[in-house]
Design a protein around this motif. Structure first.
Motif, short mmCIF file in Angstrom:
data_model
loop_
_atom_site.label_atom_id
_atom_site.label_comp_id
_atom_site.label_asym_id
_atom_site.label_seq_id
_atom_site.Cartn_x
_atom_site.Cartn_y
_atom_site.Cartn_z
N TYR A 96 39.99 -28.44 -9.62
CA TYR A 96 41.40 -28.17 -9.88
C TYR A 96 41.87 -28.90 -11.15
CZ TYR A 96 46.40 -28.50 -9.83
OH TYR A 96 47.72 -28.47 -10.23
N GLU A 99 40.67 -27.27 -14.30
CA GLU A 99 41.30 -26.00 -14.62
C GLU A 99 42.53 -26.18 -15.52
OE1 GLU A 99 40.14 -22.65 -13.82
OE2 GLU A 99 38.52 -24.12 -13.85
N GLY A 100 43.20 -27.32 -15.44
CA GLY A 100 44.38 -27.58 -16.24
C GLY A 100 44.09 -28.01 -17.67
N LYS A 152 46.27 -27.71 -4.89
CA LYS A 152 47.19 -27.13 -5.88
C LYS A 152 48.65 -27.39 -5.51
CE LYS A 152 46.60 -22.91 -7.31
NZ LYS A 152 46.24 -21.47 -7.43
N HIS A 156 51.51 -29.72 -7.48
CA HIS A 156 52.72 -29.04 -7.92
C HIS A 156 53.97 -29.65 -7.28
CE1 HIS A 156 55.83 -25.87 -7.73
NE2 HIS A 156 55.44 -25.66 -8.97
N GLU A 162 48.45 -35.38 -13.87
CA GLU A 162 47.05 -35.04 -13.60
C GLU A 162 46.08 -35.90 -14.39
OE1 GLU A 162 46.51 -30.79 -13.87
OE2 GLU A 162 48.09 -30.44 -12.38
#
Length: 176
Positions: A96, A99-100, A152, A156, A162
């Motif tokens: 995760y 992915e950012g 996720k 959020h 992050e």
């Protein structure tokens, strides 16, 4: 009867040491499937986020313990005897966080590999992260999907930095 000898000493390793070069883990079919719940995943995320290492004389003297990984070397891989749930969850968190990143940073960011004897291709289960239909095909996939969605949502909903979390996870969290 004498206790079994430990063939290798216990080693304390930060997560980042599993990434370069990327370690390869093999999960034999006798291991139970992935079954962590939303609560277990959230508890780990909260624990890591709230952990603050103790420093003395500019030296870090504490770390967040992820408990033991029991492994046995098998060629270029490690057979995972115990710790599959934690190792899989950490993989999901790292995936995760990766992915950012920008595409260039994403390509430069390694992940360790997990190979399940019951799921020959990692792509089989990575594909379920955001695809509920595919996740419904298999109970393991469903639990992995739910765990990834929990990760996720947690990031959020909590406005977590992050980059800071990634650094803490990679440096301050260690397996025995």
């Amino acid at each position: 009867m004498n206790p079994p000898e430990i063939s290798e000493p216990q080693i304390i390793r930060p997560i980042n040491s599993l990434l370069i070069p990327p370690e390869k883990f093999f999960i034999p079919k006798y291991q139970r499937g992935y079954r962590w719940t939303e609560k277990q995943v959230t508890d780990l995320l909260v624990d890591v986020d709230s952990f603050s290492p103790i420093t003395r004389d500019n030296q870090q003297t504490s770390w967040y313990c992820l408990q033991p990984l029991v492994i046995k070397k098998n060629g270029d891989k490690w057979n995972l005897v115990d710790g599959q749930q934690r190792l899989t969850t950490i993989y999901l968190i790292l995936y995760y966080l990766r992915e950012g990143l920008s595409e260039a940073k994403k390509e430069a960011t390694m992940l360790y590999s997990l190979e399940y004897e019951t799921r020959k291709s990692v792509l089989d289960w990575v594909a379920v992260f955001d695809d509920y239909k595919k996740a419904e095909e298999n109970i393991d996939f469903l639990h992995i999907h739910k765990a990834y969605q929990t990760i996720k949502k947690w990031f959020h909903d909590n406005g977590i930095n992050e980059d800071k979390f990634r650094g803490k996870l990679l440096e301050d969290c260690k397996f025995i």
